[in-house]
Design a protein around this motif. Structure first.
Motif, PDB file in Angstrom:
ATOM      1  N   GLY A 181      11.571 -26.592 -28.996  1.00 24.16           N
ATOM      2  CA  GLY A 181      11.887 -25.670 -27.715  1.00 24.16           C
ATOM      3  C   GLY A 181      11.414 -24.298 -27.793  1.00 24.16           C
ATOM      4  N   ILE A 182      11.171 -23.940 -26.928  1.00 26.85           N
ATOM      5  CA  ILE A 182      10.253 -22.558 -26.633  1.00 26.85           C
ATOM      6  C   ILE A 182      11.105 -21.471 -27.515  1.00 26.85           C
ATOM      7  N   GLY A 183      12.560 -21.273 -27.207  1.00 27.69           N
ATOM      8  CA  GLY A 183      13.412 -20.418 -27.970  1.00 27.69           C
ATOM      9  C   GLY A 183      12.715 -19.093 -28.419  1.00 27.69           C
ATOM     10  N   GLY A 212       1.035 -26.563 -17.109  1.00 26.13           N
ATOM     11  CA  GLY A 212       2.224 -26.591 -17.136  1.00 26.13           C
ATOM     12  C   GLY A 212       2.299 -28.024 -16.547  1.00 26.13           C
ATOM     13  N   SER A 213       3.685 -28.614 -16.328  1.00 22.25           N
ATOM     14  CA  SER A 213       3.622 -30.003 -16.001  1.00 22.25           C
ATOM     15  C   SER A 213       4.136 -29.810 -14.577  1.00 22.25           C
ATOM     16  N   ARG A 214       3.817 -30.937 -13.921  1.00 22.37           N
ATOM     17  CA  ARG A 214       4.236 -30.959 -12.397  1.00 22.37           C
ATOM     18  C   ARG A 214       5.781 -31.121 -11.828  1.00 22.37           C
ATOM     19  N   THR A 215       6.599 -30.163 -12.675  1.00 23.65           N
ATOM     20  CA  THR A 215       7.865 -29.920 -12.271  1.00 23.65           C
ATOM     21  C   THR A 215       8.271 -29.687 -10.738  1.00 23.65           C
ATOM     22  N   CYS A 216       7.152 -29.027 -10.134  1.00 27.53           N
ATOM     23  CA  CYS A 216       7.138 -28.886  -8.758  1.00 27.53           C
ATOM     24  C   CYS A 216       6.008 -28.827  -8.127  1.00 27.53           C
ATOM     25  N   GLU A 218       4.819 -27.351  -5.757  1.00 27.34           N
ATOM     26  CA  GLU A 218       4.172 -26.049  -5.256  1.00 27.34           C
ATOM     27  C   GLU A 218       3.087 -25.574  -6.149  1.00 27.34           C
ATOM     28  N   ARG A 219       3.024 -26.340  -7.181  1.00 22.74           N
ATOM     29  CA  ARG A 219       1.888 -26.104  -8.124  1.00 22.74           C
ATOM     30  C   ARG A 219       0.509 -26.395  -7.649  1.00 22.74           C
ATOM     31  N   ASP A 220       0.726 -27.551  -6.799  1.00 17.95           N
ATOM     32  CA  ASP A 220      -0.587 -28.417  -6.567  1.00 17.95           C
ATOM     33  C   ASP A 220      -1.643 -27.510  -6.175  1.00 17.95           C
ATOM     34  N   LYS A 256      -4.452 -30.644 -22.172  1.00 16.25           N
ATOM     35  CA  LYS A 256      -3.856 -30.264 -23.689  1.00 16.25           C
ATOM     36  C   LYS A 256      -3.191 -29.102 -23.295  1.00 16.25           C
ATOM     37  N   GLU A 257      -1.766 -28.726 -24.057  1.00 17.32           N
ATOM     38  CA  GLU A 257      -0.795 -28.023 -23.857  1.00 17.32           C
ATOM     39  C   GLU A 257      -1.671 -26.483 -24.584  1.00 17.32           C
ATOM     40  N   VAL A 258      -1.359 -25.387 -23.984  1.00 16.28           N
ATOM     41  CA  VAL A 258      -1.772 -24.260 -24.405  1.00 16.28           C
ATOM     42  C   VAL A 258      -0.931 -23.091 -24.764  1.00 16.28           C
ATOM     43  N   SER A 259      -0.751 -22.406 -25.982  1.00 11.64           N
ATOM     44  CA  SER A 259       0.132 -21.574 -26.316  1.00 11.64           C
ATOM     45  C   SER A 259       0.150 -20.495 -25.393  1.00 11.64           C
ATOM     46  N   ARG A 273       8.235 -21.695  -9.738  1.00 16.30           N
ATOM     47  CA  ARG A 273       9.318 -22.325 -10.011  1.00 16.30           C
ATOM     48  C   ARG A 273       9.136 -23.658 -10.726  1.00 16.30           C
ATOM     49  N   GLY A 274      10.039 -24.312 -11.409  1.00 18.83           N
ATOM     50  CA  GLY A 274      10.115 -25.723 -11.845  1.00 18.83           C
ATOM     51  C   GLY A 274      11.232 -26.435 -11.100  1.00 18.83           C
ATOM     52  N   VAL A 275      11.967 -26.877 -12.063  1.00 19.04           N
ATOM     53  CA  VAL A 275      13.267 -27.566 -11.304  1.00 19.04           C
ATOM     54  C   VAL A 275      14.039 -26.310 -10.761  1.00 19.04           C
ATOM     55  N   ALA A 277      14.136 -21.835 -11.907  1.00 14.89           N
ATOM     56  CA  ALA A 277      13.264 -20.783 -12.567  1.00 14.89           C
ATOM     57  C   ALA A 277      12.740 -21.402 -13.718  1.00 14.89           C
ATOM     58  N   SER A 278      11.436 -20.972 -13.792  1.00 10.77           N
ATOM     59  CA  SER A 278      10.583 -21.298 -14.989  1.00 10.77           C
ATOM     60  C   SER A 278      10.676 -20.493 -16.194  1.00 10.77           C
ATOM     61  N   PHE A 279      10.905 -20.671 -17.233  1.00 11.61           N
ATOM     62  CA  PHE A 279      10.976 -19.718 -18.446  1.00 11.61           C
ATOM     63  C   PHE A 279       9.660 -19.025 -18.570  1.00 11.61           C
ATOM     64  N   ARG A 280       8.523 -19.652 -17.911  1.00  9.54           N
ATOM     65  CA  ARG A 280       7.340 -18.829 -18.330  1.00  9.54           C
ATOM     66  C   ARG A 280       7.092 -17.558 -17.950  1.00  9.54           C
ATOM     67  N   PHE A 281       7.894 -17.093 -16.778  1.00  8.57           N
ATOM     68  CA  PHE A 281       7.660 -15.790 -16.233  1.00  8.57           C
ATOM     69  C   PHE A 281       7.715 -14.544 -17.073  1.00  8.57           C
TER      70      PHE A 281
HETATM   71  N1  UDP Z   1       4.081 -24.214 -21.417  1.00  9.09           N
HETATM   72  C1  UDP Z   1       3.296 -23.657 -22.317  1.00  9.09           C
HETATM   73  N2  UDP Z   1       1.911 -24.154 -22.336  1.00  9.09           N
HETATM   74  C2  UDP Z   1       1.527 -25.602 -21.867  1.00  9.09           C
HETATM   75  C3  UDP Z   1       2.643 -26.009 -20.889  1.00  9.09           C
HETATM   76  C4  UDP Z   1       3.582 -25.446 -20.960  1.00  9.09           C
HETATM   77  O1  UDP Z   1       3.503 -22.701 -23.036  1.00  9.09           O
HETATM   78  O2  UDP Z   1       0.439 -25.819 -21.992  1.00  9.09           O
HETATM   79  C5  UDP Z   1       5.393 -23.765 -21.568  1.00  9.09           C
HETATM   80  C6  UDP Z   1       5.643 -23.226 -20.075  1.00  9.09           C
HETATM   81  O3  UDP Z   1       5.029 -21.896 -20.043  1.00  9.09           O
HETATM   82  C7  UDP Z   1       7.251 -23.301 -19.774  1.00  9.09           C
HETATM   83  C8  UDP Z   1       7.559 -24.509 -20.734  1.00  9.09           C
HETATM   84  O4  UDP Z   1       6.384 -24.769 -21.423  1.00  9.09           O
HETATM   85  O5  UDP Z   1       7.742 -22.104 -20.286  1.00  9.09           O
HETATM   86  C9  UDP Z   1       7.783 -25.632 -19.594  1.00  9.09           C
HETATM   87  O6  UDP Z   1       6.535 -25.856 -18.851  1.00  9.09           O
HETATM   88  P1  UDP Z   1       6.537 -26.882 -17.501  1.00  9.09           P
HETATM   89  O7  UDP Z   1       5.414 -26.397 -16.639  1.00  9.09           O
HETATM   90  O8  UDP Z   1       6.343 -28.051 -18.173  1.00  9.09           O
HETATM   91  O9  UDP Z   1       8.223 -26.673 -16.853  1.00  9.09           O
HETATM   92  P2  UDP Z   1       8.657 -25.674 -16.092  1.00  9.09           P
HETATM   93  O10 UDP Z   1       9.906 -25.245 -17.130  1.00  9.09           O
HETATM   94  O11 UDP Z   1       7.754 -24.362 -16.070  1.00  9.09           O
HETATM   95  O12 UDP Z   1       9.086 -26.264 -14.649  1.00  9.09           O
END
Ligand code: UDP
Length: 388
Positions: A181-183, A212-216, A218-220, A256-259, A273-275, A277-281
């Protein structure tokens, strides 16, 4: 005279007159271009901006007052708790000890929450409360039932009380780069904060970036824009646990996922947003890149301290590819403004989202909540003691 906010470099704090001089006059040759509307919005945002007092998590204090306001008149009764107890996990604090229902729907999320609760339990009076560990808030204003449920994220359509997400410590989404987990926001904060500070603006790749994945959906539009203009945008979908076929990555192989550290190489970063709010912000704001924040419906407790056009570029949630392209072109053509906004966003998160601000928010929130309780809770013997 404008109060100087230490979160914002002095040069970006301007009086009304200076705003007009700097923004509109500076770019006066653009008076008839499509960009003037953005310049005016920046100008207006700067005029209205009132820096918050950074002491003791005060920048976020308005959020807890807002969320608890509905309970102010009649207080929080045992009946209200009974109304909503199935909406989350029950916690009690009795005699400075923490207790919880033995079943937590997402155990690592409970651990992430309890990390903060255990830090403050000795300061807190007796109380009981219900914590929702799902992504989705529970108390829609339109529903017939009502009561205090703590949720990490919500929109204005919900009465839930926002709390700092578990993922500040543990239990964030697990991806290949962060398998547990990101944590650990403390670790991310110090790594990304340093990187954001040491990477020069001019050395960043002048492209928009998103992974990121296509949780929403709005990203398209951004992903589609990236396919048309790879010179301007690199936005690709990754797999998540629900991925079944390329349809789930908009008919392309998953990227591929990216840090987060890699994200910081780019000048323009997108948050969606995802499902919920997204933790990405919060992470991408620490890159000191310009953040485009799409949609303003889904909130976390710290979002309202971040102001559009001051700390980030706001984007409508229904923005088309063309809208996104125009906004990006605006940023590319106004590099100095873009850099200032990027620095403001960084400073707001760096100064006001420290681990001690998270603990401070929990402490203030639960003290206020307890002061609204109209009864003294008795120890519920079905709960288990939670210790360090
Ligand atoms: N994430 C990341 N690198 C990636 C893909 C995702 O660091 O290549 C992080 C992203 O920033 C988010 C979490 O993984 O905090 C989940 O991302 P995802 O897009 O799957 O779902 P979200 O929670 O944004 O709807």
């Amino acid at each position: 005279i404008i109060k100087v906010d230490s979160t914002i470099p002095n040069k970006s704090i301007q009086s009304n007159e200076e705003c007009v001089t700097n923004i509109v006059n500076k770019y006066s040759k653009e008076a008839n271009t499509k960009y003037i509307k953005y310049l005016k919005l920046i100008d207006q945002a700067r005029r209205n901006y009132k820096p918050c007092n950074e002491n003791r998590c005060n920048c976020h204090a308005g959020v807890m007052s807002h969320d608890l306001k509905i309970f102010k008149e009649k207080g929080i009764s045992e009946k209200l708790i009974n109304n909503i107890k199935s909406k989350g996990t029950k916690y009690q604090i009795i005699n400075h000890k923490l207790y919880r229902d033995p079943n937590c729907m997402f155990p690592s999320r409970c651990v992430g929450i309890e990390h903060f609760l255990l830090e403050i339990v000795s300061d807190l009076p007796d109380m009981e409360f219900i914590v929702n560990t799902r992504d989705w808030p529970q108390i829609n204003k339109k529903y017939g039932f009502f009561g205090p449920v703590f949720s990490f994220s919500k929109t204005d359509e919900y009465f839930d009380i926002m709390y700092p997400a578990w993922a500040f410590w543990e239990g964030g989404p697990a991806i290949s780069l962060y398998p547990r987990g990101i944590g650990r926001w403390d670790n991310h904060r110090s790594k990304l904060g340093k990187l954001g500070n040491f990477t020069k603006w001019d050395d960043k790749i002048p492209k928009a970036f998103f992974r990121g994945s296509r949780t929403c959906s709005e990203r398209d539009p951004l992903v589609l824009l990236s396919r048309e203009h790879p010179d301007m945008v690199d936005a690709q979908y990754t797999k998540n646990q629900a991925w079944k076929s390329e349809e789930d990555t908009l008919n392309a192989p998953p990227a591929k996922e990216v840090s987060f550290e890699e994200h910081c190489k780019y000048k323009y970063l997108f948050n969606f947003r995802g499902v919920a709010a997204s933790f990405r912000f919060k992470h991408i704001l620490l890159c000191k890149s310009l953040v485009f924040h799409v949609g303003n419906e889904w909130q976390e407790f710290f979002y309202s301290a971040l102001k559009p056009w001051i700390h980030y570029i706001p984007v409508n949630s229904d923005a088309t590819k063309e809208d996104l392209k125009e906004l990006l072109e605006f940023a590319i053509n106004h590099d100095e403004l873009a850099k200032e906004i990027a620095e403001n966003g960084y400073n707001m998160i760096w100064n006001n989202l420290k681990m001690k601000d998270i603990t401070c928010y929990w402490r203030k929130l639960l003290k206020k909540y307890a002061s609204l309780m109209t009864y003294k809770p008795k120890r519920d013997q079905s709960l288990i003691r939670i210790k360090q």
